[in-house]
Design an enzyme around this catalytic site. Structure first.
Site, mmCIF file in Angstrom:
data_model
loop_
_atom_site.group_PDB
_atom_site.id
_atom_site.type_symbol
_atom_site.label_atom_id
_atom_site.label_comp_id
_atom_site.label_asym_id
_atom_site.label_seq_id
_atom_site.Cartn_x
_atom_site.Cartn_y
_atom_site.Cartn_z
ATOM 1 N N ARG A 197 43.572 40.548 29.213
ATOM 2 C CA ARG A 197 42.786 39.814 29.968
ATOM 3 C C ARG A 197 41.383 39.271 29.036
ATOM 4 O O ARG A 197 40.314 39.254 29.422
ATOM 5 C CB ARG A 197 41.905 40.505 31.024
ATOM 6 C CG ARG A 197 42.911 40.917 32.266
ATOM 7 C CD ARG A 197 43.440 39.823 32.981
ATOM 8 N NE ARG A 197 44.216 40.078 33.984
ATOM 9 C CZ ARG A 197 45.396 40.461 34.172
ATOM 10 N NH1 ARG A 197 46.160 40.634 33.185
ATOM 11 N NH2 ARG A 197 46.307 41.015 35.168
ATOM 12 N N SER A 224 42.046 40.967 40.987
ATOM 13 C CA SER A 224 41.350 42.338 40.386
ATOM 14 C C SER A 224 40.094 42.046 39.915
ATOM 15 O O SER A 224 39.637 41.197 39.139
ATOM 16 C CB SER A 224 42.368 42.709 39.315
ATOM 17 O OG SER A 224 43.652 42.828 39.592
ATOM 18 N N GLU A 283 36.246 42.352 35.510
ATOM 19 C CA GLU A 283 37.215 41.474 34.952
ATOM 20 C C GLU A 283 36.780 39.995 35.847
ATOM 21 O O GLU A 283 36.932 39.047 34.688
ATOM 22 C CB GLU A 283 38.410 41.445 35.575
ATOM 23 C CG GLU A 283 39.682 40.601 34.551
ATOM 24 C CD GLU A 283 40.922 40.420 35.888
ATOM 25 O OE1 GLU A 283 41.126 39.110 36.115
ATOM 26 O OE2 GLU A 283 41.672 41.354 36.089
HETATM 27 N N1 EPU Z 1 47.282 51.969 43.048
HETATM 28 C C1 EPU Z 1 46.881 52.904 43.974
HETATM 29 N N2 EPU Z 1 45.750 52.489 44.908
HETATM 30 C C2 EPU Z 1 45.473 51.169 44.674
HETATM 31 C C3 EPU Z 1 45.866 50.268 43.797
HETATM 32 C C4 EPU Z 1 46.718 50.727 43.143
HETATM 33 O O1 EPU Z 1 47.008 54.109 43.768
HETATM 34 O O2 EPU Z 1 44.428 50.878 45.800
HETATM 35 C C5 EPU Z 1 48.355 52.433 42.150
HETATM 36 C C6 EPU Z 1 49.690 51.748 42.697
HETATM 37 O O3 EPU Z 1 50.393 52.512 43.520
HETATM 38 C C7 EPU Z 1 50.377 51.634 41.091
HETATM 39 C C8 EPU Z 1 49.157 51.214 40.055
HETATM 40 O O4 EPU Z 1 48.131 51.647 40.761
HETATM 41 O O5 EPU Z 1 50.947 52.855 40.880
HETATM 42 C C9 EPU Z 1 49.257 50.005 39.661
HETATM 43 O O6 EPU Z 1 48.954 48.920 40.779
HETATM 44 P P1 EPU Z 1 49.510 47.534 40.785
HETATM 45 O O7 EPU Z 1 50.959 47.496 40.510
HETATM 46 O O8 EPU Z 1 49.163 46.804 42.115
HETATM 47 O O9 EPU Z 1 48.812 46.813 39.625
HETATM 48 P P2 EPU Z 1 47.398 47.101 39.160
HETATM 49 O O10 EPU Z 1 47.367 47.714 37.815
HETATM 50 O O11 EPU Z 1 46.307 47.424 40.074
HETATM 51 C C10 EPU Z 1 47.454 44.890 37.564
HETATM 52 C C11 EPU Z 1 46.752 43.523 37.435
HETATM 53 C C12 EPU Z 1 47.063 42.672 38.191
HETATM 54 C C13 EPU Z 1 48.571 42.285 38.392
HETATM 55 C C14 EPU Z 1 49.267 43.618 38.536
HETATM 56 C C15 EPU Z 1 50.863 43.575 38.400
HETATM 57 C C16 EPU Z 1 44.801 43.857 36.324
HETATM 58 C C17 EPU Z 1 43.281 44.222 36.226
HETATM 59 N N3 EPU Z 1 45.367 43.731 37.376
HETATM 60 O O12 EPU Z 1 46.924 45.412 38.787
HETATM 61 O O13 EPU Z 1 46.434 41.323 37.987
HETATM 62 O O14 EPU Z 1 48.883 41.197 39.451
HETATM 63 O O15 EPU Z 1 49.041 44.653 37.570
HETATM 64 O O16 EPU Z 1 51.174 43.186 37.182
HETATM 65 O O17 EPU Z 1 45.258 44.338 35.050
HETATM 66 C C18 EPU Z 1 44.208 40.077 38.653
HETATM 67 O O18 EPU Z 1 44.336 40.251 37.075
HETATM 68 O O19 EPU Z 1 43.734 39.508 39.215
HETATM 69 C C19 EPU Z 1 45.543 40.678 38.881
HETATM 70 C C20 EPU Z 1 45.971 40.869 40.311
#
Ligand code: EPU
Length: 338
Positions: free
Chosen positions: A164, A238, A334
C-alpha cells in the site's frame, strides 16, 4: 473547464462525508490541466487531486482547490504473442477497466475486481487484493509535474512500490498529477488462486474450468459478502493497514493468543490480520455518532448516513488505542486524512 466555488464534497468521497471545498475544477484533458495551473486560484491555494475519492477522509473543509481527474480512455498500445500493453487514463473507473480487460481475455487484473476508485489512484497506494498487487502488472505511469505541467514517465522501479505504498505517497506526494497507467497483461493467463477464499468460492460456484472471468466473479462474490458497497453505506475500504511485526513480537503474541492470524513475510517477520486484532478487542459494531466499525469486516469503518468526518477519525483513534493496549501493536491508517 470552470473553477467552481464553495462546493460540497459529499458525493465526491466514497465515505459520503459532508465537507466543502473552497474551489473545485474537473479536468477532462491534459490541456485543461495546463490552463488550470496558470490561474491565480491554482497558484495561490493548497491543492488536492481526487479520482473516485475512495481512500479519503475529510475531517474538515478543504481550504484550497480540489481537482477531479476526469481523464478518460483505454487503449492497447502495444502487443506481442504473449502480452498486451494497455494504457488506461487516470479517471477511468477501476472496476469497469478490470471488467474491460476480463472481457477481452487480458489476464493479470482479475483478482483486483470490484475495488472502488479510479485507475490513477491504483499506483499511488499500490492497490492489492487476493494475492495480487498493482506492482505485479504496472509497466509505467505517466504524470504531470503539478508546478510546471511537464510530463514525467515513471517506470515500475521508479514508483518504489511497497505494501500500500509508492513514491506518490511520500517524496512525490501532491507533486504529480497521474494522467495514465500502462499495464502489461497476459494473453495466456497465469491464474492466481493462492488466496484460500478464492478456491473455496470457485468450488461453491461449481466452476469446473478455471478462467479469468470465473476468478473475477469469485472475487466479486467474496468482496460483496464482506465489504460494504460504498453506494449503500459510505466507507473507504480497509481503514488500516495490516501491521508488520518482528518474529520475536509475533512469537510472544502467539503464546498469549493461540488463534492469532498472521502471515510470514520476506524480512523474516510477520504480517498480522488487523481485522482479527480489532475484532478480538470487541470493537465490531462499535459506533461514535453514525461512524461504526463494520460488523462483517472490522478493518472497515462505515458511515451509517450522516457521520461526521471527526467522528470517523475519533473512532479510528479509539481502535488504534484499544489494539495498542491489548496487543502492544500500533496500527497505521491506510486512508488519507484531510
Ligand atoms: N478477520 C477477522 N475479523 C475481521 C476481519 C478479518 O478475524 O473482522 C480475519 C479473517 O478471518 C482472515 C484475516 O483476518 O483470516 C484476513 O481477512 P481478509 O481476507 O478479509 O483480508 P484483510 O487482511 O482484512 C486485506 C486487504 C484488503 C483486501 C483483502 C483480500 C489490507 C489493509 N486490506 O484485508 O484490501 O481486499 O486483504 O486480499 O491489506 C483495501 O485495501 O481497502 C482492501 C479492502
Amino acid at each position: 473547464m470552470e473553477i467552481e466555488k464553495d462546493i460540497t464534497l459529499k458525493k465526491l468521497n466514497t465515505f459520503g462525508i459532508e465537507a466543502k471545498a473552497a474551489f473545485f475544477a474537473e479536468i477532462s484533458s491534459t490541456e485543461d490541466f495546463l490552463s488550470l495551473i496558470k490561474t491565480d486560484v491554482y497558484k495561490n491555494n493548497p491543492r488536492l487531486v481526487i479520482g473516485g475519492g475512495s481512500n479519503l477522509l475529510f475531517t474538515k473543509d478543504f481550504e484550497g482547490i480540489v481537482i477531479k481527474n476526469g481523464l478518460h480512455g483505454i487503449d492497447a498500445v502495444h502487443q506481442n504473442e504473449g502480452h498486451v500493453w494497455i494504457e488506461a487514463k487516470a479517471g477511468e473507473n477501476w472496476h469497469k477497466f478490470v471488467l474491460w480487460c476480463v472481457e477481452y481475455g487480458y489476464a493479470g487484473l482479475e483478482n483486483l475486481s470490484l475495488i472502488p476508485g479510479c485507475v490513477g489512484a491504483a499506483p499511488m497506494q499500490n492497490i492489492g487484493a487476493y494475492g495480487v498487487e498493482i506492482k505485479d502488472v504496472c509497466e509505467k505511469v505517466y504524470a504531470l509535474d503539478m508546478e510546471t505541467g511537464k510530463e514525467t514517465i515513471f517506470s515500475n522501479t521508479d514508483c518504489k512500490f511497497g505494501y500500500r505504498e509508492s513514491i506518490f505517497k511520500h517524496s512525490h506526494k501532491n507533486k504529480y498529477l497521474i494522467t495514465s497507467v500502462v499495464f502489461k497483461l497476459s494473453k495466456k493467463p497465469n491464474f492466481n488462486t493462492s488466496y484460500g477464499a478464492i478456491e473455496q468460492e470457485l468450488s461453491a460456484m461449481g466452476v469446473k474450468e478455471l478462467s479469468i472471468k470465473a476468478i473475477s466473479q469469485a472475487v466479486i462474490n467474496i468482496r460483496s459478502s464482506k465489504l460494504p458497497d460504498p453506494a449503500v453505506k459510505g466507507n473507504a475500504g480497509s481503514f488500516f493497514k495490516n501491521p508488520e511485526v518482528s518474529k520475536e513480537k509475533h512469537d510472544e503474541l502467539k503464546k498469549h493468543f493461540e488463534k492469532l492470524v498472521s502471515y510470514p513475510i520476506d524480512n523474516g517477520g510477520y504480517k498480522l490480520a488487523a481485522g482479527w486484532l480489532i475484532e478480538q478487542c470487541g470493537l465490531k459494531g462499535k459506533c461514535i455518532g453514525e461512524a461504526c466499525v463494520h460488523d462483517k469486516q472490522a478493518l472497515v469503518l462505515v458511515n451509517l448516513g450522516n457521520a461526521k468526518g471527526k467522528d470517523v477519525y475519533a473512532l479510528s483513534e479509539e481502535v488504534l488505542q484499544t489494539v495498542k493496549a491489548k496487543f502492544g501493536v500500533t496500527l497505521e491508517r491506510e486512508v488519507n486524512i484531510y
